[in-house]
Design a protein around this motif. Structure first.
Motif, short mmCIF file in Angstrom:
data_model
loop_
_atom_site.label_atom_id
_atom_site.label_comp_id
_atom_site.label_asym_id
_atom_site.label_seq_id
_atom_site.Cartn_x
_atom_site.Cartn_y
_atom_site.Cartn_z
N PRO A 1 -8.39 35.76 31.35
CA PRO A 1 -7.49 35.24 32.39
C PRO A 1 -6.53 36.30 32.94
O PRO A 1 -6.16 37.23 32.24
CB PRO A 1 -6.71 34.14 31.66
CG PRO A 1 -7.60 33.72 30.55
CD PRO A 1 -8.33 34.96 30.13
N ASN B 1 -9.17 35.45 20.28
CA ASN B 1 -9.79 34.16 19.94
C ASN B 1 -11.30 34.24 20.17
O ASN B 1 -12.08 33.67 19.40
CB ASN B 1 -9.15 33.02 20.76
CG ASN B 1 -10.01 32.53 21.90
OD1 ASN B 1 -10.94 31.77 21.71
ND2 ASN B 1 -9.75 33.03 23.11
N GLY C 1 -4.32 23.97 26.58
CA GLY C 1 -5.40 24.82 27.10
C GLY C 1 -5.29 26.25 26.64
O GLY C 1 -5.52 27.18 27.41
N CYS C 2 -4.93 26.47 25.37
CA CYS C 2 -4.94 27.80 24.77
C CYS C 2 -5.68 27.69 23.44
O CYS C 2 -5.15 27.10 22.52
CB CYS C 2 -3.53 28.33 24.52
SG CYS C 2 -3.51 29.87 23.55
N HIS D 1 -8.53 28.21 26.66
CA HIS D 1 -8.88 27.33 27.77
C HIS D 1 -9.67 26.10 27.30
O HIS D 1 -10.52 26.22 26.41
CB HIS D 1 -9.77 28.10 28.76
CG HIS D 1 -8.99 28.92 29.74
ND1 HIS D 1 -9.57 29.84 30.57
CD2 HIS D 1 -7.67 28.95 30.05
CE1 HIS D 1 -8.65 30.40 31.34
NE2 HIS D 1 -7.48 29.89 31.03
N LYS E 1 -1.48 29.36 18.77
CA LYS E 1 -1.49 30.72 19.33
C LYS E 1 -0.46 30.79 20.47
O LYS E 1 0.33 31.73 20.55
CB LYS E 1 -2.89 31.09 19.85
CG LYS E 1 -2.88 32.45 20.52
CD LYS E 1 -4.22 32.95 20.96
CE LYS E 1 -4.04 34.31 21.68
NZ LYS E 1 -5.28 34.88 22.19
#
Ligand code: F3S
Length: 404
Positions: A84, A144, A298-299, A301, A377
């Protein structure tokens, strides 16, 4: 003095500059890195995933570096995807970024694109456009994604930095050391938890164990109440709080499944994590969610399946007045969510859905107030990289606090 790495004739030509300035720069970097780390040679890779895309984290130095690499029409040699960036380029949303930030961010993405990198702007390449098979060598950045590729898929990558991943993408190879060798992938610590572990608990376990064991490879032993594709959340927490490049989950992750007890001979330490520890950690990071003003999920995503779960929970409800609910995904999963009506449900509930960026690498909305996330995270990095006060809680607690 470092040992000299063996290079093929073709690699020597790259190093001598016969394939262009950018290729030579990439090759020099890999040779230096390899010799420093005792790699005997380079190993061909099947793909790269490159981080270091946001202008927020890379700054002007990143632009300068990319300009140097791309000189003379340098192109990547293997499939390469991109992490991102600092903006939602798809919806043209820049949060609190100014014009200068937007301009520089666009240049970064364009420079990558010019070199043939796919501008996926996503940190879950392993769920759509870049899925490595078992045993292949890859060169990935984004912690990740590294942990997921090594652990769940059984591909082999070190935790690359943005520039070393780019250099490997250009050369099509990476130094052969670290996680590329089976002996470094064997677990040294066993961690047991009794009973079923939920997605949230797996993240807490990742954080608690990461803090305790650092970069050691762990063999976990617990029963997940969720599919193995969701282990990316635990991996993200494990590597944020520690520094591991992979883990095993007995009987579930790929190498444990295929090799069984044969990979367990080097376990030196056995740890039992009690549920009490998981509860105490949760209490410490969550607190009173009523004080929160922005909810971010959304971490890593979210995939379309994860968005579907959110949609099922929020259907018919709305985000409370004075609060915001931000959800981050990538374009691939956004399109899927649009096709099957999930996106409409989320939007009808006033959930803001963004792509291409995330709560950590974007400039975030200016709104004052406390952020709450379901990702440990993000909880770890929000205060450090975004100077935001943050809390963390399971997704269902977030939904019930954020929606009427
Ligand atoms: Fe992805 Fe951003 Fe988290 S890049 S893993 S959503 S910090």
């Amino acid at each position: 003095i470092y040992p000299i790495m063996h290079l093929t004739r073709y690699e020597e030509k790259m190093l001598d500059g016969e394939m262009g300035e950018g290729v030579q720069l990439a090759m020099k970097l890999l040779v230096n890195l390899g010799e420093m780390l005792d790699a005997p040679h380079l190993i061909p890779i099947s793909s790269a995933h490159i981080s270091g895309v946001s202008y927020k984290t890379g700054g002007k130095g990143l632009i300068e570096t990319l300009r140097r690499f791309s000189r003379g029409g340098t192109r990547v040699a293997v499939k390469s995807t991109l992490n991102p960036c600092g903006l939602d380029l798809f919806h043209r949303v820049s949060f609190s970024a100014d014009k200068e930030f937007v301009k520089r961010q666009m240049e970064i993405v364009e420079l990558y694109e010019k070199m043939g990198v796919r501008t996926t702007l996503s940190c879950i390449p392993y769920k759509d456009e870049n899925v490595p098979s078992f045993g292949v060598h890859i060169s990935w950045a984004e912690s990740n994604a590294v942990v997921y590729a090594n652990s769940v898929l059984g591909a082999r990558t070190n935790k690359e930095g943005s520039i070393s991943a780019l250099a490997s993408a250009i050369v099509g190879a990476t130094p052969y050391y670290g996680m590329h060798l089976l002996k470094n992938r064997l677990p040294k610590v066993e961690v047991r938890v009794d009973g079923e572990v939920s997605i949230w608990e797996s993240q807490v376990l990742g954080a608690v164990v990461g803090e305790r064991v650092g970069s050691a490879v762990v063999m976990f032993d617990f029963k997940p109440s969720f599919p193995k594709e969701r282990l990316n959340r635990m991996g993200a927490a494990l590597t944020a709080y520690g520094d591991a490049a992979m883990f095993h989950l007995r009987g579930i992750t790929e190498e444990s499944r295929r090799y069984g007890k044969r990979i367990e001979k080097e376990i030196e330490e056995r740890i039992e994590v009690e549920r009490r520890e998981l509860r105490e950690f949760t209490e410490k990071v969550s607190g009173d969610l009523e004080e929160a003003s922005i909810f971010v999920v959304g971490c890593p995503h979210l995939s379309v399946d994860e968005m579907k779960e959110v949609a099922e929970e929020v259907k018919g409800k709305r985000v409370r007045r004075g609060k915001r609910f931000l959800l981050f995904t990538n374009r691939y999963h956004l399109k899927e969510a649009e096709k099957n009506g999930i996106l409409k449900v989320l939007k009808d509930s006033s959930i803001e859905v963004y792509t291409d960026t995330c709560m950590v690498v974007s400039t975030l909305p200016d709104d004052a107030g406390i952020y709450v996330t379901d990702s440990l995270k993000a909880y770890f990095y929000l205060p450090k990289l975004s100077k935001k006060e943050a809390k963390a809680a399971p997704l269902m607690s977030i939904i019930s606090s954020a929606l009427e």
